[in-house]
Design a protein around this motif. Structure first.
Motif, PDB file in Angstrom:
ATOM      1  N   GLY A   1       0.868  -1.168   0.000  1.00 46.51           N
ATOM      2  CA  GLY A   1       0.000   0.000   0.000  1.00 46.51           C
ATOM      3  C   GLY A   1       0.904   1.217   0.000  1.00 46.51           C
ATOM      4  O   GLY A   1       1.857   1.275   0.771  1.00 46.51           O
TER       5      GLY A   1
ATOM      6  N   ILE B   1      -4.754   6.856   3.362  1.00 47.34           N
ATOM      7  CA  ILE B   1      -4.274   5.695   4.121  1.00 47.34           C
ATOM      8  C   ILE B   1      -5.295   4.570   4.057  1.00 47.34           C
ATOM      9  O   ILE B   1      -4.936   3.395   3.887  1.00 47.34           O
TER      10      ILE B   1
ATOM     11  N   ALA C   1      -5.045   2.768   0.887  1.00 46.03           N
ATOM     12  CA  ALA C   1      -3.851   1.920   0.827  1.00 46.03           C
ATOM     13  C   ALA C   1      -4.024   0.632   1.617  1.00 46.03           C
ATOM     14  O   ALA C   1      -3.551  -0.428   1.194  1.00 46.03           O
ATOM     15  N   ILE C   2      -4.684   0.701   2.786  1.00 49.84           N
ATOM     16  CA  ILE C   2      -4.785  -0.502   3.619  1.00 49.84           C
ATOM     17  C   ILE C   2      -6.012  -1.355   3.299  1.00 49.84           C
ATOM     18  O   ILE C   2      -6.116  -2.489   3.775  1.00 49.84           O
TER      19      ILE C   2
ATOM     20  N   PRO D   1      -2.519  -4.851   2.464  1.00 48.77           N
ATOM     21  CA  PRO D   1      -1.159  -5.033   1.940  1.00 48.77           C
ATOM     22  C   PRO D   1      -0.252  -5.715   2.952  1.00 48.77           C
ATOM     23  O   PRO D   1      -0.482  -5.664   4.163  1.00 48.77           O
TER      24      PRO D   1
ATOM     25  N   LEU E   1       3.120  -1.333   4.127  1.00 48.63           N
ATOM     26  CA  LEU E   1       2.578   0.005   3.889  1.00 48.63           C
ATOM     27  C   LEU E   1       3.736   0.977   3.768  1.00 48.63           C
ATOM     28  O   LEU E   1       4.618   1.021   4.629  1.00 48.63           O
TER      29      LEU E   1
ATOM     30  N   GLN F   1      -1.406   2.119  12.401  1.00 51.23           N
ATOM     31  CA  GLN F   1      -0.388   1.092  12.174  1.00 51.23           C
ATOM     32  C   GLN F   1      -0.410   0.042  13.274  1.00 51.23           C
ATOM     33  O   GLN F   1      -0.317  -1.166  13.008  1.00 51.23           O
TER      34      GLN F   1
ATOM     35  N   ILE G   1       0.440  -3.766  10.263  1.00 49.39           N
ATOM     36  CA  ILE G   1       1.137  -3.826   8.975  1.00 49.39           C
ATOM     37  C   ILE G   1       2.555  -3.269   9.127  1.00 49.39           C
ATOM     38  O   ILE G   1       2.751  -2.205   9.710  1.00 49.39           O
TER      39      ILE G   1
ATOM     40  N   THR H   1       5.376  -1.091   8.298  1.00 47.67           N
ATOM     41  CA  THR H   1       5.234   0.219   7.671  1.00 47.67           C
ATOM     42  C   THR H   1       6.578   0.939   7.589  1.00 47.67           C
ATOM     43  O   THR H   1       7.339   0.954   8.557  1.00 47.67           O
TER      44      THR H   1
END
Length: 365
Positions: free
Chosen positions: A82, A158, A161-162, A166, A169, A194, A199, A201
């Motif tokens: 992501g 965000i 992206a999540i 993913p 990130l 997070q 994830i 990151t």
């Protein structure tokens, strides 16, 4: 999921055939579930490293592993990432819901997992709503980006992206377009999100305060080279070299040439602090908050002449010449001091760092 970089190098060649090494033999492991900051000044290679992780740049040499999988040659869409850019890149004609749902609707793997169109719509509804709850924007799903604040737009980016769930990130300077107060609020939100998702990151920033406040680990870079990999506290309290010491801290650390004689660092003709090091010339750094005013002269103290004083909340910021350099100290505002005064200080030993001629920090002393 762990991220492992092995000898990662990226070179760019200009039209004039001039070669620039943006990332130079980078080898580091990022632990699963951690939020790691890539920190350094502009041009240090941090964004290039992120783009290499994302698959937007092809490395000149080296390998990238997500877990045990070598993803070096995989295109971005097959890496399970992501990606959030600093400009958010939201579609202005779409609602928040549609922006979050967009990557799911265009994912071949998602379509294969949900071949029935009605079932796919239900799955998208569930994922979008759950993701919106995680980033606290469920009440904004029917709005367009133009109707949102900068912080809300960042959370939509965000969420988008999540939503793809993913493996990794990647955040490229995600707070640079926000004002100071909103930046603080949003970085706290990023940390909360997070931790809730777990994830792994990677967060690119040039702001050491951002990196210090929300990351588990910081990778400090300069000219494509890693300078230090450590926790935020370790990076600040035990900088690997003069560059890291100077980069971490606001106001910045004071640097000056000094010498050690008979077990003492000599500053301005006074014995400032003990140092169990051989006699000789050294470069010494002192954190501004490590100056402690004392009422009388004595062993382990030194004096300075105050050239400037400013009140910054609970502290005074004072400036003074020290061994030919303009230096700064932060002292508690209940201490009486005026411009032109001669003030005597002792030092907190934890804020005094000694470096060799190359600029490498000499270990505990």
């Amino acid at each position: 999921m762990d991220i492992r970089l092995e000898g990662l190098t990226k070179k760019f060649t200009s039209k004039e055939n001039t070669e620039t090494i943006a990332v130079n033999n980078l080898s580091v492991t990022i632990q699963s579930g951690h939020l790691v900051g890539l920190l350094g000044p502009s041009g240090c290679g941090k964004s290039t490293t992120l783009f290499l992780l994302a698959g937007l740049h092809e490395p000149t040499s080296g390998k990238i592993f997500f877990g045990s999988e070598d993803v070096t040659a995989l295109p971005p869409e097959k890496r399970g990432i992501g990606l959030v850019f600093q400009n958010y890149a939201l579609y202005p004609h779409m609602t928040v819901y549609e922006n979050i749902a967009f990557p799911l609707r265009n994912s071949k793997s998602f379509k294969s997992a949900h071949p029935d169109s009605r079932q796919r719509r239900e799955a998208i509804d569930e994922i979008v709503l759950n993701t919106a709850r995680i980033v606290a924007i469920e009440q904004l799903l029917m709005r367009k980006p133009a109707q949102l604040s900068g912080g809300q737009q960042q959370r939509v980016a965000i969420a988008r992206a999540i939503a793809k769930q993913p493996k990794v990130l990647l955040l490229d300077e995600p707070l640079s377009n926000l004002d100071a107060r909103l930046r603080i609020q949003t970085r706290e939100e990023i940390r909360r999100i997070q931790q809730k998702t777990g994830i792994t990151t990677v967060f690119v920033t040039h702001d050491q305060e951002e990196a210090m406040s929300i990351t588990d680990e910081i990778i400090v870079m300069k000219d494509g080279l890693v300078q230090q990999v450590a926790s935020p506290q370790e990076t600040y309290m035990h900088p690997a070299n003069a560059f890291v010491a100077r980069f971490m801290g606001n106001p910045p650390i004071n640097f000056f040439d000094a010498h050690i004689s008979s077990g003492y660092i000599i500053i301005n003709g006074d014995r400032a602090v003990e140092a169990d090091l051989p006699d000789g010339e050294y470069k010494v750094g002192i954190r501004p908050e490590s100056f402690v005013p004392v009422s009388a002269s004595g062993d382990g103290t030194f004096h300075v002449d105050v050239a400037y004083k400013a009140t910054i909340g609970r502290d005074f910021q004072i400036r003074f010449p020290l061994n030919g350099n303009d230096s700064e100290a932060l002292i508690e505002s209940d201490y009486e001091v005026s411009e032109g005064d001669t003030v005597r200080f002792s030092l907190k030993r934890s804020g005094v760092h000694v470096f060799d001629a190359k600029g490498d920090r000499i270990g505990q002393w």
